[in-house]
Design an enzyme around this catalytic site. Structure first.
Site, PDB file in Angstrom:
ATOM      1  N   ARG A   2      -6.511  39.295 123.830  1.00 59.77           N
ATOM      2  CA  ARG A   2      -6.082  40.680 123.854  1.00 59.77           C
ATOM      3  C   ARG A   2      -6.501  41.154 122.247  1.00 59.77           C
ATOM      4  NH1 ARG A   2      -2.931  40.120 120.019  1.00 59.77           N
ATOM      5  NH2 ARG A   2      -2.936  42.572 120.088  1.00 59.77           N
ATOM      6  N   GLY A   3      -6.387  42.611 122.372  1.00 55.06           N
ATOM      7  CA  GLY A   3      -6.751  43.177 121.359  1.00 55.06           C
ATOM      8  C   GLY A   3      -8.159  43.776 121.555  1.00 55.06           C
ATOM      9  N   ALA A   4      -8.294  44.953 121.332  1.00 54.89           N
ATOM     10  CA  ALA A   4      -9.665  45.696 121.674  1.00 54.89           C
ATOM     11  C   ALA A   4     -10.666  45.051 121.177  1.00 54.89           C
ATOM     12  CB  ALA A   4      -9.559  47.166 121.354  1.00 54.89           C
ATOM     13  N   ARG A  38      -9.332  45.027 132.209  1.00 55.51           N
ATOM     14  CA  ARG A  38      -8.288  45.743 131.690  1.00 55.51           C
ATOM     15  C   ARG A  38      -8.996  47.413 131.590  1.00 55.51           C
ATOM     16  NH1 ARG A  38      -4.580  44.004 126.638  1.00 55.51           N
ATOM     17  NH2 ARG A  38      -3.045  45.425 127.513  1.00 55.51           N
ATOM     18  N   CYS A  83       2.444  46.608 116.707  1.00 59.66           N
ATOM     19  CA  CYS A  83       1.555  45.621 117.479  1.00 59.66           C
ATOM     20  C   CYS A  83       0.870  44.716 116.894  1.00 59.66           C
ATOM     21  CB  CYS A  83       0.665  46.506 118.562  1.00 59.66           C
ATOM     22  SG  CYS A  83       0.092  45.552 119.812  1.00 59.66           S
ATOM     23  N   ASP A 143      -7.414  51.109 120.542  1.00 59.78           N
ATOM     24  CA  ASP A 143      -7.870  50.655 121.768  1.00 59.78           C
ATOM     25  C   ASP A 143      -9.212  51.747 122.100  1.00 59.78           C
ATOM     26  OD1 ASP A 143      -5.234  49.384 121.924  1.00 59.78           O
ATOM     27  OD2 ASP A 143      -6.726  48.202 123.132  1.00 59.78           O
ATOM     28  N   LYS A 198      -1.491  51.025 121.344  1.00 53.44           N
ATOM     29  CA  LYS A 198      -0.340  50.262 122.102  1.00 53.44           C
ATOM     30  C   LYS A 198       1.020  51.330 122.133  1.00 53.44           C
ATOM     31  CE  LYS A 198       0.249  47.136 123.267  1.00 53.44           C
ATOM     32  NZ  LYS A 198      -0.296  46.702 124.806  1.00 53.44           N
ATOM     33  N   LYS A 241     -15.192  51.604 119.529  1.00 49.86           N
ATOM     34  CA  LYS A 241     -13.877  52.124 120.116  1.00 49.86           C
ATOM     35  C   LYS A 241     -13.760  53.471 120.331  1.00 49.86           C
ATOM     36  CE  LYS A 241     -11.247  48.008 118.393  1.00 49.86           C
ATOM     37  NZ  LYS A 241     -10.582  47.384 117.072  1.00 49.86           N
TER      38      LYS A 241
HETATM   39  C1  RUB Z   1      -3.113  45.606 121.429  1.00 50.72           C
HETATM   40  C2  RUB Z   1      -3.191  46.877 120.520  1.00 50.72           C
HETATM   41  C3  RUB Z   1      -4.142  46.871 119.342  1.00 50.72           C
HETATM   42  C4  RUB Z   1      -5.632  47.397 119.561  1.00 50.72           C
HETATM   43  C5  RUB Z   1      -6.277  47.278 118.420  1.00 50.72           C
HETATM   44  O1  RUB Z   1      -2.743  45.681 122.693  1.00 50.72           O
HETATM   45  O2  RUB Z   1      -2.743  47.926 120.962  1.00 50.72           O
HETATM   46  O3  RUB Z   1      -3.598  47.803 118.343  1.00 50.72           O
HETATM   47  O4  RUB Z   1      -6.116  46.974 120.578  1.00 50.72           O
HETATM   48  O5  RUB Z   1      -6.478  45.725 118.126  1.00 50.72           O
HETATM   49  P1  RUB Z   1      -2.750  44.393 123.770  1.00 50.72           P
HETATM   50  P2  RUB Z   1      -7.709  45.179 117.246  1.00 50.72           P
HETATM   51  O6  RUB Z   1      -1.960  43.379 122.853  1.00 50.72           O
HETATM   52  O7  RUB Z   1      -2.237  45.198 124.828  1.00 50.72           O
HETATM   53  O8  RUB Z   1      -4.270  44.169 123.841  1.00 50.72           O
HETATM   54  O9  RUB Z   1      -7.718  45.823 115.897  1.00 50.72           O
HETATM   55  O10 RUB Z   1      -7.602  43.712 117.246  1.00 50.72           O
HETATM   56  O11 RUB Z   1      -9.084  45.439 118.038  1.00 50.72           O
END
Ligand code: RUB
Length: 309
Positions: A16-18, A59, A125, A194, A205, A230
């Protein structure tokens, strides 16, 4: 891991995480190309096309996933043999993953300059890009404190405080509904992304827009950390970002509810550009109103004609 396993891990939020979703998708397509040892170009093309669809469908909200797939497949329509196609996919995937990891580092360095010695930071988040900024400020010797929201229902805030603790950054966990109350003690809000839309709106989030509203009310700067992949070319075509709604059971055990009561579980929301002070990208700190130019310059005008599927 192959495409099916990665797509499943993304769906079930083991991955998870974009940013991580994007890197994992690129790696999955690379693995799929490497796993095909035959010399039938058409067959490999079909495998990769199916793989792309499976990954993109896993997703719906983070454009990073779609951009990663596009970057991995860039230029492959000209491949003349299965070996050419395989080599190109491997090269593209490796360069996307390297670029993505470098971007998080550069964002950390740039964004950390916006955090002053003694600042109290709020984050929502669990974002690697936002944490990169916070940890870089700490590594620079600034004495900072961090408030991290719990981020119901998945409680990604726990990951955030664990990561901060491991880096030696003092942090405090708060429930999501304490954000407006705590804002009087906050100097700067730092969150991830995201998707950044062509009009500068941020998709992140669920609850991010409430944090931004509370920050604006208290005149606290609201900073977004977003790698350029992104940013969404699809939004330039007028497409709305799909906000994922997940199963109600993630919020509450349905057995606890009286008959006829519904539950909704939207997991992202939109923050309008007027609530955002700046977006930190690997090409510099920009106004949210420069999002259109970032899409044209960094993702490329060609992508505008490749967004039909
Ligand atoms: C994670 C979320 C993060 C972004 C950015 O949501 O909203 O703020 O994805 O993350 P989820 P990163 O847990 O539902 O995936 O900076 O790690 O890309």
């Amino acid at each position: 891991m192959g495409v099916i396993e990665i797509a499943d891990s993304i769906k079930t939020m083991k991955v998870r995480g974009a940013g991580l979703i994007a890197r994992s998708a690129a790696e999955a397509l690379k693995q799929q190309a490497l796993d095909y040892q035959g010399d039938d170009l058409g067959k490999l093309r079909k495998l990769l096309a199916d793989g792309q669809r499976t990954l993109v469908d896993s997703r719906p909200t983070a454009i990073s996933l779609w951009n990663a797939v596009q970057a991995t497949m860039r230029g492959t329509s000209g491949a003349e043999s299965a070996a050419d196609l395989r080599d190109l996919v491997v090269k593209n995937a490796d360069s996307f993953v390297a670029r993505s990891s470098r971007a998080v580092e550069v964002i950390g360095r740039i964004g950390s300059r916006r955090i002053r010695d003694g600042d109290t930071v709020l984050t929502h988040c669990n974002s690697k890009a936002a944490l990169g900024v916070i940890k870089a400020a700490h590594a620079d010797g600034k004495k900072i404190k961090v408030y991290a929201t719990e981020s119901r229902p998945w409680r990604q805030g726990l990951l955030t405080v664990r990561d901060l603790a491991a880096a030696g950054v003092p942090s405090t966990l708060i429930i999501d509904s304490a954000v407006r109350w705590i804002m009087k003690d906050i100097d700067v809000v730092v969150v991830g992304a995201d998707t950044v839309c062509s009009n500068g709106a941020l998709i992140n989030k669920v609850g991010t827009s409430q944090v931004a509203l509370a920050a604006r009310e208290a005149r606290v700067p609201f900073i977004v950390c977003a790698e350029t992949y992104k940013f969404s070319p699809k939004t330039m075509h007028g497409e709305l970002v799909e906000i994922e709604e997940r199963d109600a059971s993630e919020v509450i055990d349905p057995k606890l509810l009286p008959e006829g009561v519904g539950v909704r579980n939207p997991v992202f929301d939109a923050t309008p550009p007027e609530l955002i002070d700046s977006i930190v990208t690997e090409i510099g700190l920009i106004s949210p109103y420069a999002a259109y130019e970032v899409i044209v310059k960094e993702i490329g005008p060609d992508s505008l004609f490749e967004t039909e599927d």
